[in-house]
Design an enzyme around this catalytic site. Sequence first.
Site, PDB file in Angstrom:
ATOM      1  N   HIS A   1      -1.365  15.447  -5.642  1.00 35.31           N
ATOM      2  CA  HIS A   1      -1.399  13.991  -5.882  1.00 35.31           C
ATOM      3  C   HIS A   1      -0.318  13.509  -6.857  1.00 35.31           C
ATOM      4  CE1 HIS A   1      -4.423  10.484  -5.428  1.00 35.31           C
ATOM      5  NE2 HIS A   1      -3.234  10.007  -5.703  1.00 35.31           N
TER       6      HIS A   1
ATOM      7  N   TYR B   1     -10.262   9.203  -4.683  1.00 34.89           N
ATOM      8  CA  TYR B   1     -10.706   7.874  -4.218  1.00 34.89           C
ATOM      9  C   TYR B   1     -12.236   7.833  -4.031  1.00 34.89           C
ATOM     10  CZ  TYR B   1      -5.734   7.236  -2.915  1.00 34.89           C
ATOM     11  OH  TYR B   1      -4.358   7.167  -2.904  1.00 34.89           O
TER      12      TYR B   1
HETATM   13  N1  LIG Z   1      -0.252   8.745  -3.888  1.00 40.16           N
HETATM   14  C1  LIG Z   1      -0.499   7.835  -4.807  1.00 40.16           C
HETATM   15  O1  LIG Z   1      -0.390   8.078  -6.015  1.00 40.16           O
HETATM   16  C2  LIG Z   1      -0.924   6.469  -4.355  1.00 40.16           C
HETATM   17  C3  LIG Z   1      -0.948   5.407  -5.274  1.00 40.16           C
HETATM   18  C4  LIG Z   1      -1.334   4.145  -4.811  1.00 40.16           C
HETATM   19  C5  LIG Z   1      -1.685   3.971  -3.483  1.00 40.16           C
HETATM   20  N2  LIG Z   1      -1.679   5.037  -2.599  1.00 40.16           N
HETATM   21  C6  LIG Z   1      -2.035   4.883  -1.155  1.00 40.16           C
HETATM   22  O2  LIG Z   1      -1.276   3.804  -0.622  1.00 40.16           O
HETATM   23  C7  LIG Z   1      -2.164   2.841  -0.068  1.00 40.16           C
HETATM   24  C8  LIG Z   1      -1.571   1.448  -0.170  1.00 40.16           C
HETATM   25  O3  LIG Z   1      -1.261   1.109  -1.493  1.00 40.16           O
HETATM   26  P1  LIG Z   1      -2.099  -0.001  -2.309  1.00 40.16           P
HETATM   27  O4  LIG Z   1      -3.496   0.021  -1.821  1.00 40.16           O
HETATM   28  O5  LIG Z   1      -1.833   0.242  -3.751  1.00 40.16           O
HETATM   29  O6  LIG Z   1      -1.352  -1.358  -2.043  1.00 40.16           O
HETATM   30  P2  LIG Z   1      -0.847  -2.271  -0.806  1.00 40.16           P
HETATM   31  O7  LIG Z   1      -1.238  -1.736   0.516  1.00 40.16           O
HETATM   32  O8  LIG Z   1       0.582  -2.538  -1.107  1.00 40.16           O
HETATM   33  O9  LIG Z   1      -1.627  -3.611  -1.104  1.00 40.16           O
HETATM   34  C9  LIG Z   1      -3.029  -3.707  -0.978  1.00 40.16           C
HETATM   35  C10 LIG Z   1      -3.445  -5.034  -1.601  1.00 40.16           C
HETATM   36  O10 LIG Z   1      -2.730  -6.102  -0.967  1.00 40.16           O
HETATM   37  C11 LIG Z   1      -3.635  -6.984  -0.313  1.00 40.16           C
HETATM   38  N3  LIG Z   1      -3.069  -7.220   1.024  1.00 40.16           N
HETATM   39  C12 LIG Z   1      -3.151  -6.442   2.117  1.00 40.16           C
HETATM   40  N4  LIG Z   1      -2.463  -6.970   3.146  1.00 40.16           N
HETATM   41  C13 LIG Z   1      -1.911  -8.120   2.676  1.00 40.16           C
HETATM   42  C14 LIG Z   1      -1.083  -9.112   3.255  1.00 40.16           C
HETATM   43  N5  LIG Z   1      -0.691  -9.037   4.528  1.00 40.16           N
HETATM   44  N6  LIG Z   1      -0.690 -10.151   2.468  1.00 40.16           N
HETATM   45  C15 LIG Z   1      -1.090 -10.219   1.188  1.00 40.16           C
HETATM   46  N7  LIG Z   1      -1.882  -9.315   0.586  1.00 40.16           N
HETATM   47  C16 LIG Z   1      -2.288  -8.278   1.325  1.00 40.16           C
HETATM   48  C17 LIG Z   1      -4.972  -6.272  -0.267  1.00 40.16           C
HETATM   49  O11 LIG Z   1      -6.020  -7.209  -0.487  1.00 40.16           O
HETATM   50  P3  LIG Z   1      -7.187  -7.487   0.600  1.00 40.16           P
HETATM   51  O12 LIG Z   1      -8.066  -6.283   0.586  1.00 40.16           O
HETATM   52  O13 LIG Z   1      -7.828  -8.706   0.066  1.00 40.16           O
HETATM   53  O14 LIG Z   1      -6.498  -7.702   1.921  1.00 40.16           O
HETATM   54  C18 LIG Z   1      -4.906  -5.313  -1.445  1.00 40.16           C
HETATM   55  O15 LIG Z   1      -5.333  -5.947  -2.638  1.00 40.16           O
HETATM   56  C19 LIG Z   1      -3.455   3.048  -0.871  1.00 40.16           C
HETATM   57  O16 LIG Z   1      -4.572   2.432  -0.295  1.00 40.16           O
HETATM   58  C20 LIG Z   1      -3.508   4.551  -0.923  1.00 40.16           C
HETATM   59  O17 LIG Z   1      -3.983   5.078   0.309  1.00 40.16           O
HETATM   60  C21 LIG Z   1      -1.289   6.268  -3.042  1.00 40.16           C
END
Ligand SMILES: NC(=O)c1ccc[n+]([C@@H]2O[C@H](COP(=O)([O-])OP(=O)(O)OC[C@H]3O[C@@H](n4cnc5c(N)ncnc54)[C@H](OP(=O)(O)O)[C@@H]3O)[C@@H](O)[C@H]2O)c1
Length: 282
Positions: free
Chosen positions: A111, A50
Amino acid sequence: MSAQPTIVVDGLSIPLLGFGTWELSPPDARRMVAEALRIGYRHIDTAWIYKNEAAVGDGIRDAIEAGHVTRDDIWLTTKIWVAHFGHDALLAQARESATSLGFTPDLLLLHWPKAEPTFAETLGALNEAKDQGLTRSIGLSNFPSAEFKQAQGLSKAKLVTNQVEYHPYLANGPLLATARELGSSITAWSPLAQGKIADDPVINAIGKALGKSAGQVTLRWLIQQDVIAIPRTTKVSRAEESFDIFDFTLSDEEMARIHALARPDGRLGDWLDPAFKWDEAA
Ligand SMILES: NC(=O)c1ccc[n+]([C@@H]2O[C@H](COP(=O)([O-])OP(=O)(O)OC[C@H]3O[C@@H](n4cnc5c(N)ncnc54)[C@H](OP(=O)(O)O)[C@@H]3O)[C@@H](O)[C@H]2O)c1
């Protein structure tokens, strides 16, 4: 602050609600990690890939200096990138991540699964990282059930979580069962389906009846399954909203209605290595 639910794995207490930092630029990561800790989050998720580990560490130090938390209040997770799965490279990255963060992480994950080098070499090195004090515990990310079991068989230490894609549109039932069988846990990435749940009529209808948003209902659905959820946002108001999920419960019927939203094409992420795919039944 409301009492926060945790899951206890191998004697370690992991907060079920965390804060994700994927795609947060260093300034956003620093600002939002500090805000999240002020709001009450006690679990932060980052990764070497990241490119924001140093900023995440700065955000934690900002919150400590502001008197919102102490280091011991926080569960901090980072991940070993797939290019570093060889023995020496893994230990070098573990040292680099701890230095960048300025803290020893509580949890260090692999990862993504990768066929080369062997799981034996990579799991051996991950255990050495723990033995050398470069992390408090170790775990996996994106491992299907067969590989999750194989990895645990090769690991001296308990693999305390498997961080995988899980949200209302992607059923991952067999993997949840595997985690339970192994005495481990599941952490849901993209718990809000990257924001897609905001427009869901079923989730919104459930939320309307409870006075809660679609995001709050979805996160509650996850933690009510004892699944760790790590939502990400650049907005303080959304971080506050997502933290306000400890004062209501979903009925069995509401839980079932959300489970029924899963669909075969619900997956958002692609496999890095096509040799791996989710359990057939998932
Ligand atoms: N291990 C892996 O391979 C892997 C892969 C993917 C992710 N991750 C981890 O998981 C975390 C979360 O996953 P993610 O970032 O993919 O997705 P997420 O948390 O499901 O969604 C984040 C997105 O949704 C928006 N959002 C946040 N709260 C919201 C709400 N209440 N209503 C509507 N939209 C909302 C955010 O935009 P705004 O910023 O505009 O609020 C952002 O664009 C990551 O940050 C990372 O730490 C790990």
